[in-house]
Design a protein around this motif. Structure first.
Motif, PDB file in Angstrom:
ATOM      1  N   ILE A  41      -8.928  -0.490   3.700  1.00  0.00           N
ATOM      2  CA  ILE A  41      -9.129   0.160   2.407  1.00  0.00           C
ATOM      3  C   ILE A  41      -8.743   1.628   2.560  1.00  0.00           C
ATOM      4  N   ALA A  42      -7.835   2.090   1.697  1.00  0.00           N
ATOM      5  CA  ALA A  42      -7.328   3.463   1.777  1.00  0.00           C
ATOM      6  C   ALA A  42      -7.142   4.017   0.366  1.00  0.00           C
ATOM      7  N   GLY A  43      -6.692   5.271   0.272  1.00  0.00           N
ATOM      8  CA  GLY A  43      -6.695   5.959  -1.007  1.00  0.00           C
ATOM      9  C   GLY A  43      -5.364   6.217  -1.660  1.00  0.00           C
ATOM     10  N   SER A  44      -4.292   5.582  -1.193  1.00  0.00           N
ATOM     11  CA  SER A  44      -2.991   5.742  -1.860  1.00  0.00           C
ATOM     12  C   SER A  44      -2.106   4.567  -1.505  1.00  0.00           C
ATOM     13  N   ASP A  45      -1.089   4.352  -2.334  1.00  0.00           N
ATOM     14  CA  ASP A  45      -0.130   3.276  -2.048  1.00  0.00           C
ATOM     15  C   ASP A  45       0.621   3.561  -0.758  1.00  0.00           C
ATOM     16  N   GLU A  46       0.931   4.836  -0.510  1.00  0.00           N
ATOM     17  CA  GLU A  46       1.659   5.198   0.702  1.00  0.00           C
ATOM     18  C   GLU A  46       0.834   4.867   1.935  1.00  0.00           C
ATOM     19  N   LYS A  47      -0.463   5.180   1.897  1.00  0.00           N
ATOM     20  CA  LYS A  47      -1.333   4.881   3.038  1.00  0.00           C
ATOM     21  C   LYS A  47      -1.467   3.380   3.238  1.00  0.00           C
ATOM     22  N   ALA A  61     -12.532  -7.412  -6.446  1.00  0.00           N
ATOM     23  CA  ALA A  61     -11.590  -8.504  -6.689  1.00  0.00           C
ATOM     24  C   ALA A  61     -10.600  -8.636  -5.541  1.00  0.00           C
ATOM     25  N   MET A  62     -10.152  -7.508  -4.988  1.00  0.00           N
ATOM     26  CA  MET A  62      -9.196  -7.565  -3.889  1.00  0.00           C
ATOM     27  C   MET A  62      -9.848  -8.069  -2.605  1.00  0.00           C
ATOM     28  N   LEU A  63     -11.116  -7.727  -2.395  1.00  0.00           N
ATOM     29  CA  LEU A  63     -11.826  -8.268  -1.238  1.00  0.00           C
ATOM     30  C   LEU A  63     -11.954  -9.789  -1.351  1.00  0.00           C
ATOM     31  N   ASP A  64     -12.236 -10.269  -2.561  1.00  0.00           N
ATOM     32  CA  ASP A  64     -12.309 -11.719  -2.758  1.00  0.00           C
ATOM     33  C   ASP A  64     -10.959 -12.371  -2.475  1.00  0.00           C
TER      34      ASP A  64
END
Length: 340
Positions: free
Chosen positions: A179-185, A208-211
């Motif tokens: 889990i991070a804070g930008s699309d680039e990361k 939802a993404m964790l599921d």
């Protein structure tokens, strides 16, 4: 700057919220001479870490807080300028606990020798081995002991520690979800660090993404952030899962008491092992970790990136990159250059 002047960041007041120039002051002082059994170090690199903010406060913490008027504490890599002890020689590189300063005088306790300048850049050795690598290594392997096929979730996954955790998890045969804070990361941890999946908590529905990415639940959580993200993960942790609580960076600048975690009952219902830890807890075992981490680096199995800002005067501004998420990897200040 005169060779007889030392710049030192000193704590003037304790922050309420984000630290600023009302709390820390960069002061010019006469450069002292080392006494018997002491050495004069020139700071080359200064590590900037979330724990710096803890040290500025007077909250209950794992070591004494920085006292008002004292130099700001930090992990440093430095070079010996003068030595009045047989333990270290002039020109030798060292790393360990130090100050936010151009120079510091120390008796050498808590410092590790890195030898004379060599082929491997000091920034890489310090960036990986001073705290990042051992933190990831012991937090994941000693506390969580991931098994092949298990799912490991890492918060602040693109940071210095988080990026290493995911790679070690993959080496042990586990799945890694970051889990991070930008699309680039998110792209970087997937493409370069080998994470199986990445979630941008700023633009995606984390639950939802964790599921989606953890359909069989979470077996291991390497927690760097806390707050609502940790609450979402707690709801999806399996029976007898494990959490290494490395940091709570979302809370360090809070001005009011922080509520939660709201899903704390999950720890009981699913018999989750939760253990907080500090990297220095494992200080006596550092050689083991550094040996294995160095081997992985030489073999190309372990990738990381450094975010190096130049100039001691920029330390305070750079520190706050940790809290707005704008750093790209392990954050450091280059204070000076290695001589020789």
């Amino acid at each position: 700057m005169s060779k007889n002047v030392n710049r030192v960041w000193r704590l003037e007041t304790r922050p309420e919220g984000t630290a600023d120039e009302n709390n820390l002051k960069l002061i010019e002082e006469p450069l002292a001479e080392p006494g018997e059994g002491e050495l004069l170090l020139r700071v080359v690199y200064l590590s900037l870490d979330p724990t710096n903010r803890i040290w500025m406060s007077d909250m209950d913490q794992y070591m004494e807080p920085v006292q008002i008027g004292a130099p700001m504490r930090g992990l440093i890599a430095g070079q010996v300028v003068k030595s009045n002890t047989s333990r270290f020689s002039e020109g030798e590189l060292v790393m360990g606990a130090g100050h936010w300063a151009d120079y510091m005088i120390t008796d050498g306790k808590g410092l590790s020798s890195l030898g004379k300048p060599g082929a491997v850049p000091l920034a890489e050795i310090f960036g990986m081995c001073a705290v990042v690598g051992p933190t990831a290594y012991f937090g994941l392997l000693d506390i969580c002991d991931p098994k092949p096929g298990e799912t490991v979730v890492v918060t602040a996954a693109a940071g210095g520690v988080g990026s290493v955790v995911g790679q070690i998890a993959k080496m042990k045969g586990a799945r890694a979800v970051g889990i991070a804070g930008s699309d680039e990361k998110c792209k970087w941890i997937k493409d370069e660090c080998g994470y199986d999946a990445a979630i941008n908590y700023k633009t995606e529905d984390v639950g939802a993404m964790l599921d989606r990415y953890c359909p069989e639940g979470v077996d291991v959580l390497f927690e760097n952030v806390g707050g609502w993200i940790m609450d979402e993960i707690l709801l999806r942790m399996n029976n007898f899962s494990r959490m290494a609580l490395c940091g709570l960076i979302s809370q360090y600048n809070a001005k009011e008491p922080v509520p939660g975690p709201y899903n704390f009952q999950q720890i009981l219902m699913h018999r989750i092992k939760v253990q907080g830890f500090i990297a220095s807890d494992y200080a006596k075992d550092y050689p083991k970790a550094i040996g294995e981490l160095s081997s992985w680096m030489r073999e190309g199995k372990l990738k990381f990136r450094l975010d190096i800002d130049k100039g001691l005067e920029n330390a305070l501004t750079s520190l706050n990159k940790l809290y707005d998420g704008s750093n790209q990897g392990k954050l450091m200040i280059e204070v000076s250059e290695v001589a020789g």
